[in-house]
Design an enzyme around this catalytic site. Structure first.
Site, short mmCIF file in Angstrom:
data_model
loop_
_atom_site.label_atom_id
_atom_site.label_comp_id
_atom_site.label_asym_id
_atom_site.label_seq_id
_atom_site.Cartn_x
_atom_site.Cartn_y
_atom_site.Cartn_z
N CYS A 2 46.61 2.40 57.31
CA CYS A 2 46.16 2.49 58.79
C CYS A 2 46.83 1.21 59.44
O CYS A 2 47.38 0.50 58.69
CB CYS A 2 44.58 2.19 58.97
SG CYS A 2 43.62 3.42 58.25
N ARG A 27 51.70 4.50 60.87
CA ARG A 27 51.04 4.26 59.79
C ARG A 27 49.69 4.97 59.77
O ARG A 27 49.01 5.10 58.54
CB ARG A 27 50.26 2.59 59.86
CG ARG A 27 51.45 1.66 59.67
CD ARG A 27 50.81 0.27 60.03
NE ARG A 27 50.10 -0.10 58.96
CZ ARG A 27 50.63 -0.65 57.75
NH1 ARG A 27 51.96 -0.94 57.57
NH2 ARG A 27 49.84 -0.79 56.72
N TRP A 74 44.36 6.47 59.40
CA TRP A 74 44.90 7.77 58.26
C TRP A 74 43.76 7.67 57.20
O TRP A 74 43.63 6.75 56.49
CB TRP A 74 46.07 7.28 57.59
CG TRP A 74 46.61 8.23 56.79
CD1 TRP A 74 46.48 8.15 55.46
CD2 TRP A 74 47.38 9.34 57.06
NE1 TRP A 74 47.15 9.42 54.83
CE2 TRP A 74 47.69 10.04 55.98
CE3 TRP A 74 47.94 9.83 58.47
CZ2 TRP A 74 48.48 11.17 56.08
CZ3 TRP A 74 48.64 11.19 58.26
CH2 TRP A 74 48.77 11.81 57.05
N ASN A 100 42.40 -1.98 57.41
CA ASN A 100 43.26 -1.11 56.48
C ASN A 100 43.13 -1.58 55.32
O ASN A 100 43.30 -2.78 54.77
CB ASN A 100 44.53 -1.41 57.28
CG ASN A 100 45.77 -0.97 56.51
OD1 ASN A 100 45.66 0.28 55.79
ND2 ASN A 100 46.98 -1.54 56.26
N GLY A 101 42.90 -0.48 54.59
CA GLY A 101 42.77 -0.73 52.79
C GLY A 101 41.59 0.10 52.52
O GLY A 101 41.09 1.07 53.30
N GLU A 478 62.02 18.40 39.93
CA GLU A 478 61.73 17.38 41.19
C GLU A 478 63.23 16.83 41.67
O GLU A 478 63.69 16.76 42.78
CB GLU A 478 60.87 16.20 41.03
CG GLU A 478 60.64 15.43 42.19
CD GLU A 478 60.10 15.98 43.50
OE1 GLU A 478 60.09 17.12 43.36
OE2 GLU A 478 60.17 15.45 44.54
N LYS A 482 65.29 17.44 45.18
CA LYS A 482 65.63 16.21 45.94
C LYS A 482 67.19 16.29 46.27
O LYS A 482 67.52 16.15 47.50
CB LYS A 482 65.41 14.88 45.47
CG LYS A 482 63.91 14.51 45.29
CD LYS A 482 63.22 14.03 46.72
CE LYS A 482 62.74 15.40 47.26
NZ LYS A 482 61.14 15.65 46.91
N GLU A 485 67.90 19.40 48.66
CA GLU A 485 67.33 19.48 50.14
C GLU A 485 68.45 18.28 50.94
O GLU A 485 68.49 18.49 51.98
CB GLU A 485 65.77 18.67 49.93
CG GLU A 485 65.07 19.66 49.84
CD GLU A 485 63.42 18.73 49.76
OE1 GLU A 485 62.46 19.04 50.39
OE2 GLU A 485 63.40 17.55 49.07
N HIS A 501 70.44 29.19 26.52
CA HIS A 501 70.08 30.65 26.75
C HIS A 501 70.78 31.03 28.19
O HIS A 501 70.27 31.48 28.94
CB HIS A 501 68.90 31.11 26.76
CG HIS A 501 68.20 30.80 25.35
ND1 HIS A 501 68.31 31.65 24.31
CD2 HIS A 501 67.51 29.88 25.05
CE1 HIS A 501 67.75 31.22 23.07
NE2 HIS A 501 67.11 30.08 23.79
N LYS A 600 58.58 19.42 57.42
CA LYS A 600 57.44 18.59 56.58
C LYS A 600 56.36 19.58 55.93
O LYS A 600 56.01 19.29 54.90
CB LYS A 600 57.01 17.43 57.23
CG LYS A 600 56.22 16.39 56.62
CD LYS A 600 57.06 15.48 55.53
CE LYS A 600 56.39 14.80 54.74
NZ LYS A 600 57.09 14.53 53.45
C1 F6R Z 1 60.42 18.38 49.19
C2 F6R Z 1 59.04 18.86 50.28
C3 F6R Z 1 58.65 20.26 50.20
C4 F6R Z 1 57.04 20.07 50.15
C5 F6R Z 1 56.31 21.35 50.17
C6 F6R Z 1 54.77 21.63 49.89
O1 F6R Z 1 60.60 17.18 49.31
O2 F6R Z 1 58.72 17.94 51.14
O3 F6R Z 1 59.23 21.08 49.16
O4 F6R Z 1 56.83 19.62 48.89
O5 F6R Z 1 56.85 22.13 51.32
O6 F6R Z 1 54.24 20.62 51.05
P1 F6R Z 1 52.82 20.10 50.66
O7 F6R Z 1 52.95 19.24 49.65
O8 F6R Z 1 52.51 19.45 52.10
O9 F6R Z 1 51.95 21.31 50.43
#
Ligand code: F6R
Length: 605
Positions: A2, A27, A74, A100-101, A478, A482, A485, A501, A600
């Site tokens: 926060c 934040r 938050w 905040n915490g 993962e 990354k 993307e 395979h 996002k």
């Molecule tokens: C990868 C990324 C997306 C999210 C996906 C799920 O870097 O940000 O692939 O992981 O859209 O999003 P959440 O976790 O919000 O359901």
């Protein structure tokens, strides 16, 4: 995470605090509030929503008074709501606090205060602070002593600011783990969670350190150690930094800032609320089938978690990509199915769609999310917050490692509940988990330059392979996400054992193959796979145990990491990939914070 702020001086506090809040909104932004002291009373305006929206409804900036505190939230304890928004006050309404915490021992402290007759109006951990100060004042302490005694009883993390209507010439603040800075003006003082909120007013600042409290008047600041009460003298530092630089805390991009926030976000992930974690473990225990459901990065956390649930709790769990769930498992689910859904935003359409289907079939729905008040928190029977704070970079970084840490703690609880693991092992694993935040910081520092070099070497490649076994496969998955993307380079992640395979036929002279090869039970097999790939001309890049000379010798590029318990492989081994993807984006001229075609939170099916 926060944001908090406070002001004392000759100016009107509220408009200054409003501006500070807009700078701190990164934040947290689910609710906000300001309070001031005027005419011997605390005046408060607070609500749910973004700072500007709330202000246009409530005109927080019109509050009178020359001293005030403010908060943008938050949520961690208690859903976003008017009553849970800060500032919080004591029974008399005379003492107000922003925080905040996370106060870890709040249940016990709240119980004690309720027994002493205090009435709580919110579900937050913060509210106990004004009540406890009130209690000590009632018992005869003066404000300074009441504040110090309260602080001495708080476990967890805090940056907080407190006002007392009876003492309108003093602002009390304290810090433990959450950040707090004091801006020093000639005739005013300002406090904030970070310097962005006060750079407009002054460039002379004092950084409050962990375990310190400060008593701030417009003409001076007195700092005391919370544990001993000893006074500390610290000269202000003059900052030479622009607001824009400060917003990203000196990092050129949010993504890099968030990567480097992991020591802190991991600490917060260790602070999951015991009661909910126990409840989730109990509900998991009742399931005949347990599915771990997620999309994108959150699915990769589920992959990592299936290892933790199997190895610790001896529980078979099925990680499933949310959009595949209904077709592949829909007909098999029922009242004895438990679905643990993982979603940073709590709003991903594929996840919610699968959960709605499961809800209609009486499955038990559990959640892990970073967003209180999200749809996932509303439809889950029980949920756990990962406490990562807002993630602004589109690519998930700190939220992945926190999800894995939360899931590992759940696996450990289930193991205990099922009696599958001895107490000494639980203690050992717990103490290993506690070291993760620090280790993450060390790893990030030690591999950063190396990953920049690797990024330069990989930037012009057409395809990159990533191979790993067991928990290391979730890192391959993962890492692939990354790199794809952010650098738009096609990547192929495979369980290393499966690479013979198919993928092996694609390997040519110079094809980059990244092995995630920690020092675990799969090490020998990994070496075998490396040799197979090497024999076909692949360039071998190993992310491996830093003392593993054999793998170092086989590899064309070797990145050494500390030895970890396999449970921690997904958290520690993913860090170099976050940096690699970031630097590949830069080398290729892309904006790492806003990869093309991505959002996002994906709220369409
Ligand atoms: C990868 C990324 C997306 C999210 C996906 C799920 O870097 O940000 O692939 O992981 O859209 O999003 P959440 O976790 O919000 O359901």
């Amino acid at each position: 995470m926060c944001g908090i702020a406070g002001y004392i001086g000759p100016g009107r506090a509220a408009p200054i605090l409003l501006k500070a809040l807009s700078r701190l909104e990164y934040r947290g932004y689910d609710s906000a509030g300001i309070c001031t002291i005027f005419g011997g009373r605390v005046l408060t305006r607070k609500d749910v929503g973004k700072v500007a929206e709330i202000n246009s409804r409530l005109r927080m900036d019109e509050l009178p008074g020359n001293i005030g505190i403010a908060h943008t939230r938050w949520a961690t304890h208690g859903a976003p709501s008017q009553v849970n928004a800060h500032p919080h006050t004591d029974c008399t309404g005379r003492i107000a606090v922003v925080h905040n915490g996370v106060i870890e021992n709040f249940m016990a402290l709240k119980k004690e205060l309720v027994e002493a007759g205090h009435l709580f109006s919110s579900k937050t951990d913060t509210e106990l602070i004004p009540h406890m100060v009130e209690e000590y004042l009632k018992r005869g302490s003066d404000l300074t002593e009441a504040f110090m005694r309260t602080l001495q009883r708080l476990e967890g993390s805090y940056a907080l600011a407190l006002l007392d209507a009876g003492s309108p010439d003093i602002l009390l603040v304290a810090r433990k783990e959450s950040p707090l800075v004091i801006g020093i003006g000639p005739d005013f003082k300002m406090v904030a969670s970070d310097i962005t909120a006060l750079l407009d007013l002054t460039r002379d600042v004092v950084f409050l350190q962990n375990g310190e409290a400060a008593f701030i008047r417009s003409d001076g600041v007195k700092i005391l150690r919370v544990d001993t009460g000893a006074e500390i003298f610290r000269e202000p530092t003059r900052l030479d930094i622009t607001v824009e630089m400060a917003e990203k805390q000196g990092y050129p991009h949010y993504m890099l800032k968030e990567i480097y926030e992991q020591p802190e976000s991991l600490k917060n992930a260790l602070r999951i609320q015991e009661v909910y974690a126990d409840l989730v473990a109990e509900l998991l225990d009742r399931g005949r089938q347990i599915f771990l459901l997620g999309a994108g990065t959150s699915y990769n956390s589920c992959l990592a978690a299936s290892y933790a649930f199997s190895s610790l709790a001896r529980a078979a769990t099925y990680p499933v990509i949310a959009s595949e769930f209904i077709s592949n498992y829909g007909a098999s689910i029922g009242a004895d199915t438990v679905i643990l859904a993982v979603s940073q935003s709590g709003e991903t359409a594929d996840v919610l769609n699968a959960l709605e289907y499961a809800r209609l079939r009486a499955c038990t729905i559990l959640g892990i999310t970073n967003t209180v008040g999200s749809t996932l928190t509303r439809i889950s029977r029980a949920y756990i917050l990962q406490n990562s704070g807002p993630e602004i970079g589109v690519a998930a970084t700190k939220t992945f490692t926190s999800q894995v840490l939360v899931l590992s703690q759940l696996a450990l609880r289930l193991a205990k509940l099922r009696g599958k693991i001895a107490q000494y092992e639980i203690d050992e694993i717990k103490s290993g988990l506690k070291k993760v935040p620090e280790m993450a910081g060390e790893v990030l520092d030690s591999v950063r330059l190396k990953m920049r070099e690797v990024a330069e070497k990989l930037a012009d490649k057409n395809t990159i392979f990533l191979l790993g076994r067991g928990p290391a496969y979730s890192v391959a998955a993962e890492g692939r996400l990354k790199i794809m993307e952010l650098s738009y380079t096609p990547c192929i992640a495979y369980p290393a054992g499966e690479s013979k395979h198919g993928p092996i036929s694609v390997i040519q002279e110079g094809t980059p193959v990244i092995f995630i090869a920690p020092y675990d039970d799969n090490r020998r097999l990994n070496i075998g796979s490396m040799m197979e790939m090497k024999a076909r001309g692949a360039t071998i890049i190993s992310i491996a145990d830093r003392d593993d000379r054999e793998i170092e010798e086989i590899s064309d590029i070797f990145v050494g990491l500390p030895r970890v318990h396999p449970l921690l492989t997904p958290i520690i081994y993913v860090l170099p990939f976050q940096l690699l993807a970031y630097y590949m984006a830069l080398v290729k001229g892309h904006d790492p914070d806003k990869p093309r075609n991505l959002a996002k939170s994906v709220t369409v099916l």
